[in-house]
Design a protein around this motif. Structure first.
Motif, PDB file in Angstrom:
ATOM      1  N   LEU A  26      -0.443  33.462 -36.727  1.00  0.00           N
ATOM      2  CA  LEU A  26      -0.620  34.422 -37.826  1.00  0.00           C
ATOM      3  C   LEU A  26      -0.460  33.757 -39.186  1.00  0.00           C
ATOM      4  N   LEU A  27       0.427  32.759 -39.275  1.00  0.00           N
ATOM      5  CA  LEU A  27       0.770  32.283 -40.620  1.00  0.00           C
ATOM      6  C   LEU A  27      -0.039  31.060 -41.039  1.00  0.00           C
ATOM      7  N   ARG A  28      -0.530  30.299 -40.055  1.00  0.00           N
ATOM      8  CA  ARG A  28      -1.199  29.059 -40.490  1.00  0.00           C
ATOM      9  C   ARG A  28      -2.560  29.391 -41.083  1.00  0.00           C
ATOM     10  N   ARG A  29      -3.051  28.502 -41.952  1.00  0.00           N
ATOM     11  CA  ARG A  29      -4.397  28.763 -42.513  1.00  0.00           C
ATOM     12  C   ARG A  29      -5.413  27.794 -41.951  1.00  0.00           C
ATOM     13  N   ASN A  30      -4.954  26.694 -41.357  1.00  0.00           N
ATOM     14  CA  ASN A  30      -5.897  25.678 -40.883  1.00  0.00           C
ATOM     15  C   ASN A  30      -6.363  26.076 -39.490  1.00  0.00           C
ATOM     16  N   ALA A  31      -7.676  26.245 -39.297  1.00  0.00           N
ATOM     17  CA  ALA A  31      -8.210  26.790 -38.045  1.00  0.00           C
ATOM     18  C   ALA A  31      -7.703  25.990 -36.852  1.00  0.00           C
ATOM     19  N   ILE A  32      -7.551  24.690 -37.007  1.00  0.00           N
ATOM     20  CA  ILE A  32      -7.140  23.885 -35.850  1.00  0.00           C
ATOM     21  C   ILE A  32      -5.708  24.222 -35.478  1.00  0.00           C
ATOM     22  N   GLN A  33      -4.868  24.424 -36.496  1.00  0.00           N
ATOM     23  CA  GLN A  33      -3.454  24.694 -36.150  1.00  0.00           C
ATOM     24  C   GLN A  33      -3.313  26.104 -35.584  1.00  0.00           C
ATOM     25  N   ILE A  34      -4.174  27.000 -36.003  1.00  0.00           N
ATOM     26  CA  ILE A  34      -4.128  28.331 -35.388  1.00  0.00           C
ATOM     27  C   ILE A  34      -4.466  28.206 -33.909  1.00  0.00           C
ATOM     28  N   PHE A  35      -5.459  27.404 -33.604  1.00  0.00           N
ATOM     29  CA  PHE A  35      -5.887  27.248 -32.215  1.00  0.00           C
ATOM     30  C   PHE A  35      -4.782  26.572 -31.402  1.00  0.00           C
ATOM     31  N   LEU A  36      -4.091  25.612 -32.045  1.00  0.00           N
ATOM     32  CA  LEU A  36      -2.983  24.960 -31.335  1.00  0.00           C
ATOM     33  C   LEU A  36      -1.901  25.986 -30.998  1.00  0.00           C
ATOM     34  N   SER A  37      -1.627  26.880 -31.948  1.00  0.00           N
ATOM     35  CA  SER A  37      -0.568  27.872 -31.666  1.00  0.00           C
ATOM     36  C   SER A  37      -1.005  28.792 -30.530  1.00  0.00           C
ATOM     37  N   ILE A  38      -2.295  29.080 -30.464  1.00  0.00           N
ATOM     38  CA  ILE A  38      -2.761  29.953 -29.364  1.00  0.00           C
ATOM     39  C   ILE A  38      -2.569  29.227 -28.035  1.00  0.00           C
ATOM     40  N   GLU A  39      -2.842  27.899 -28.027  1.00  0.00           N
ATOM     41  CA  GLU A  39      -2.590  27.144 -26.791  1.00  0.00           C
ATOM     42  C   GLU A  39      -1.108  27.240 -26.419  1.00  0.00           C
ATOM     43  N   LEU A  40      -0.270  27.196 -27.456  1.00  0.00           N
ATOM     44  CA  LEU A  40       1.187  27.273 -27.197  1.00  0.00           C
ATOM     45  C   LEU A  40       1.525  28.636 -26.580  1.00  0.00           C
ATOM     46  N   MET A  41       0.889  29.689 -27.089  1.00  0.00           N
ATOM     47  CA  MET A  41       1.170  31.035 -26.534  1.00  0.00           C
ATOM     48  C   MET A  41       0.812  31.063 -25.050  1.00  0.00           C
ATOM     49  N   MET A  42      -0.329  30.455 -24.737  1.00  0.00           N
ATOM     50  CA  MET A  42      -0.741  30.485 -23.317  1.00  0.00           C
ATOM     51  C   MET A  42       0.251  29.690 -22.472  1.00  0.00           C
ATOM     52  N   ASN A  43       0.784  28.619 -23.044  1.00  0.00           N
ATOM     53  CA  ASN A  43       1.776  27.860 -22.281  1.00  0.00           C
ATOM     54  C   ASN A  43       3.043  28.679 -22.069  1.00  0.00           C
ATOM     55  N   ALA A  44       3.388  29.458 -23.080  1.00  0.00           N
ATOM     56  CA  ALA A  44       4.586  30.292 -22.903  1.00  0.00           C
ATOM     57  C   ALA A  44       4.362  31.252 -21.740  1.00  0.00           C
ATOM     58  N   ALA A  45       3.153  31.812 -21.684  1.00  0.00           N
ATOM     59  CA  ALA A  45       2.851  32.734 -20.574  1.00  0.00           C
ATOM     60  C   ALA A  45       2.920  31.977 -19.252  1.00  0.00           C
ATOM     61  N   ASN A  46       2.398  30.720 -19.262  1.00  0.00           N
ATOM     62  CA  ASN A  46       2.461  29.928 -18.021  1.00  0.00           C
ATOM     63  C   ASN A  46       3.900  29.748 -17.555  1.00  0.00           C
ATOM     64  N   LEU A  47       4.761  29.433 -18.516  1.00  0.00           N
ATOM     65  CA  LEU A  47       6.163  29.200 -18.143  1.00  0.00           C
ATOM     66  C   LEU A  47       6.754  30.462 -17.524  1.00  0.00           C
ATOM     67  N   ALA A  48       6.480  31.597 -18.141  1.00  0.00           N
ATOM     68  CA  ALA A  48       7.033  32.848 -17.598  1.00  0.00           C
ATOM     69  C   ALA A  48       6.478  33.081 -16.196  1.00  0.00           C
TER      70      ALA A  48
END
Lengths: 103, 462, 170
Positions: A26-48
């Motif tokens: 939500l907070l980043r403005r650089n499209a690549i870093q937004i995409f990286l954070s989305i990958e991180l979200m999916m990893n969090a779901a994987n861990l759960a």
């Protein structure tokens, strides 16, 4: 409890990762870093998922994560292709006209 | 079965342009025949693969609707894509891929197959949105759709994992049984809310509708037409299946949230559409408003009218919405024009049939009696009324009245203002699509009974 | 003992994820994410999922992040210069929603203690399951999903190819 590791630890870690991922997206403005954070979200779901799967004693959790990783790879390839297409534009025409990184 | 053939035929989709359109329609036709063949088999009702894939009446209806929207899109884009300097092959291949995804979504009966199918559809539609690479608007539409889509499927995935944790099983029917006994744990509620959030994004309901106008305006018109019909209908299939089968018990909790979202979607969709000058953006907001109406059905699922209302409304919505977009494609045949309301003026003089047909679609979108839109809205509003959301039904009626206003701005432009006398040339495929949509809108409107009976059997048996 | 390792690995993952989000330079944030993925792989091994841990390292950290690095290099995305345009509304809204979300999430996880209805209380974590069982399950119950994901990969392939191809002179 998975062996010595209490399930709540696993969920806490995945919840924290998810919160960081949402914050990043939500907070980043650089499209690549937004995409990286989305990958991180999916990893969090994987861990759960893996934590729950282990606690239930079945391997279903791992199967799901297996598919999620494949999907994330496909998503990454399409996403980065879109970034290439966008960057090709911004090099040729004025950036602030389509204002790539903010919407 | 059907979807595998659809995938196979796609592999050949790299050859010459107009032959491709023919090939794509043939493959959709064959898949339709296969699905029909499966429908007649008696033993199809048993879910296979451990409950992951079920072909019940509900799934068949949505498969038919998906194939219909696919066929219409392929026909509508035959000339449009041919004219553009881009290879047609991949266009049809991607269209069919998202078709495979939607067919899979219609009959997904456990959380993983739903997620996999959703991603398959979403990925191919991201690329479709950005297909006209040279146009900066198209690539920007793809970027916005991609980032928000990836974010929403991340949220959906996390919701799935929480629900999996609470229930311990992925299959929807088993989940329903397990959750019936389980207590109302907070995690489960959060999981349900996250899944709801992810799905609301796909149907562009209010808090998550931000992407819709930009993406609808940016991407090529046949793709926009496809977005407004195909993926949205498939997303409703999942939303209905998950929330009817698995989370029926917690109706009180998510019911309130859906009511709020539905009200906000209707209000914002209609009001925003009033201020639009670009026809594509106006239709984008009107499709958001329509998503709001359909949510009424989700609310009314306690009564058997609810699901029934959604099925009818989606059928009507497919015809009228697609028809309206095809008109824009027709107008756009001279390049990228046909987007502002002024392009519609004087249409009556240029070609009376086009104007009459557009008027029919506008009437139906607004929900005026003789058309399919009215039938759909009628059943939806009664469903909401029966389920005790009377205030929502009244709001919906008021909003439909408001929608009359901006629909007739276009109609007025067509009939009463002077326009350029350029003669419209319409390709064979385009007029076929418009004819199908017009007939669909009228027939369902005038004689709804046969459709209602068929749809009644499609309601999810609980 | 494993609990200690698990907590340490989880902590590392969280810290580096924070670094990734806060990082200005995209390359630094990609590397931070890579470290976070490695720490996650360690937690997967402790959670009886060795196959997934290997997959995580090979596919996630190995392929996807390398793709990111490749892209950042290709398009030489410089470190993000704050362009001075502070959009108060959006950042405020964003941070507000994030804080609320994080608090809600952590509160819930803490409160529920994650009791599973009628599931085995403690799972003996003695033998690490071999991937053979995973494979068998994959090709029996989840065959259709496997095929669907293969179609998905094909779609992604076609999509990426279409978008990123250099304009051939038509």
């Amino acid at each position: 409890m998975i062996g010595p590791i209490p399930l709540s630890h696993v969920l806490l870690a995945s919840g924290a990762l998810f919160a960081i991922g949402v914050a990043g997206a939500l907070l980043r403005r650089n499209a690549i870093q937004i995409f990286l954070s989305i990958e991180l979200m999916m990893n969090a779901a994987n861990l759960a998922l893996i934590g729950y799967g282990a606690a239930l004693g079945t391997q279903q959790g791992q199967i799901i994560v297996f598919f999620v990783i494949a999907i994330a790879a496909a998503e990454a390839s399409v996403g980065l292709a879109i970034f290439v297409a966008i960057f090709r534009h911004t090099e040729t025409i004025d950036v602030n006209k389509i204002n790539l990184l903010k919407w | 079965m059907g979807l595998l053939l659809l995938g196979l035929s796609v592999a050949l989709g790299k050859t010459k342009e107009d032959f491709l359109a023919f090939l794509a329609t043939v493959s959709v036709g064959i898949t339709g025949a296969l699905v029909a063949f499966v429908a007649t088999r008696p033993e199809r009702a048993t879910p296979i693969l451990g409950g992951a894939f079920v072909v019940d009446n509900f799934a068949l209806f949505f498969k038919a609707l998906v194939l219909l929207s696919l066929a219409l899109t392929v026909l509508a884009s035959a000339r449009y894509v041919g004219a553009a300097p881009y290879p047609g092959g991949e266009y049809y291949a991607l269209l069919l891929f998202s078709g495979v995804g939607m067919l899979f979504m219609a009959s997904g009966n456990n959380l993983i197959s739903i997620y996999v199918a959703l991603e398959l559809m979403a990925l191919s539609s991201y690329v479709l949105a950005g297909y006209f690479k040279a146009e900066p608007k198209s690539t920007e539409a793809a970027l916005k759709y991609f980032i928000l889509g990836a974010f929403s499927s991340g949220v959906l995935l996390y919701g799935l994992s929480l629900v999996y944790g609470a229930g311990g099983v992925m299959g929807l029917p088993e989940l329903a049984k397990l959750l019936a006994s389980a207590s109302r744990s907070n995690l489960l509620m959060l999981g349900i809310l996250l899944i709801l959030a992810g799905l609301l994004f796909k149907i562009a309901a209010v808090p998550f509708h931000v992407w819709t106008p930009d993406v609808y305006e940016g991407s090529p018109t046949p793709v926009t037409a496809f977005f407004s019909v195909g993926p949205k209908v498939a997303a409703y299939a999942i939303l209905a299946r998950i929330f009817y089968v698995a989370f029926a018990k917690f109706h009180a909790d998510w019911g309130f949230v859906v009511a709020l979202v539905s009200a906000a979607t209707m209000v914002l969709g209609n009001v925003a559409a009033l201020l639009q000058s670009n026809v594509k953006r106006m239709l984008a907001y009107s499709s958001i408003a329509n998503a709001g109406y359909a949510l009424l059905g989700v609310l009314g699922f306690r009564t058997e009218w609810g699901l029934w209302g959604i099925l009818i409304y989606l059928l009507a919505y497919t015809f009228m919405n697609f028809g309206a977009f095809t008109l824009i494609i027709l107008l756009e045949s001279k390049g990228y024009a046909g987007e502002s309301v002024s392009d519609f003026n004087g249409l009556a003089k240029r070609s009376m049939p086009a104007a009459v047909v557009m008027l029919l679609f506008l009437l139906s979108l607004a929900g005026i009696p003789p058309t399919a839109g009215f039938i759909g809205k009628y059943y939806l509003f009664t469903a909401a009324m029966k389920a005790g959301y009377a205030w929502l039904a009244i709001l919906a009626v008021v909003m439909s009245a408001v929608s009359l206003f901006y629909y007739f701005r276009i109609a007025a432009a067509m009939f009463f203002t002077e326009g350029s006398p350029a003669k419209l040339k319409s390709s064979y495929a385009l007029s076929a699509v418009i004819a199908v949509c017009a007939v669909g809108t009228l027939v369902i409107g005038v004689v709804p009974q046969p459709f209602l009976e068929v749809l009644k059997s499609c309601v999810l048996g609980r | 003992m494993e609990r200690l390792i698990f907590d340490a690995a989880a902590l590392v993952a969280i810290v580096f994820a924070g670094l990734m989000v806060a990082g200005r330079d995209p390359i630094k944030s990609v590397l931070a994410l890579a470290v976070s993925f490695f720490a996650l792989a360690v937690t997967y091994v402790l959670l009886l999922a060795p196959f997934i841990a290997a997959l995580q390292i090979i596919v996630y950290a190995g392929a996807i992040l390398v793709l990111f690095l490749f892209l950042i290099m290709l398009l030489n995305v410089g470190p993000e210069r704050p362009d001075g345009v502070r959009r108060p509304v959006q950042t405020f809204l964003g941070s507000l929603s994030v804080v609320v979300f994080a608090g809600l999430l952590l509160g819930m996880l803490r409160a529920s203690g994650a009791r599973l209805p009628g599931q085995p209380e403690a799972v003996a974590a003695d033998a690490l399951p071999d991937p053979k069982a995973l494979g068998r399950l994959l090709f029996s119950d989840y065959l259709l999903h496997f095929e669907a994901v293969s179609v998905l990969l094909l779609a992604a392939l076609v999509g990426a190819f279409v978008l990123a191809r250099r304009e051939n002179a038509q």
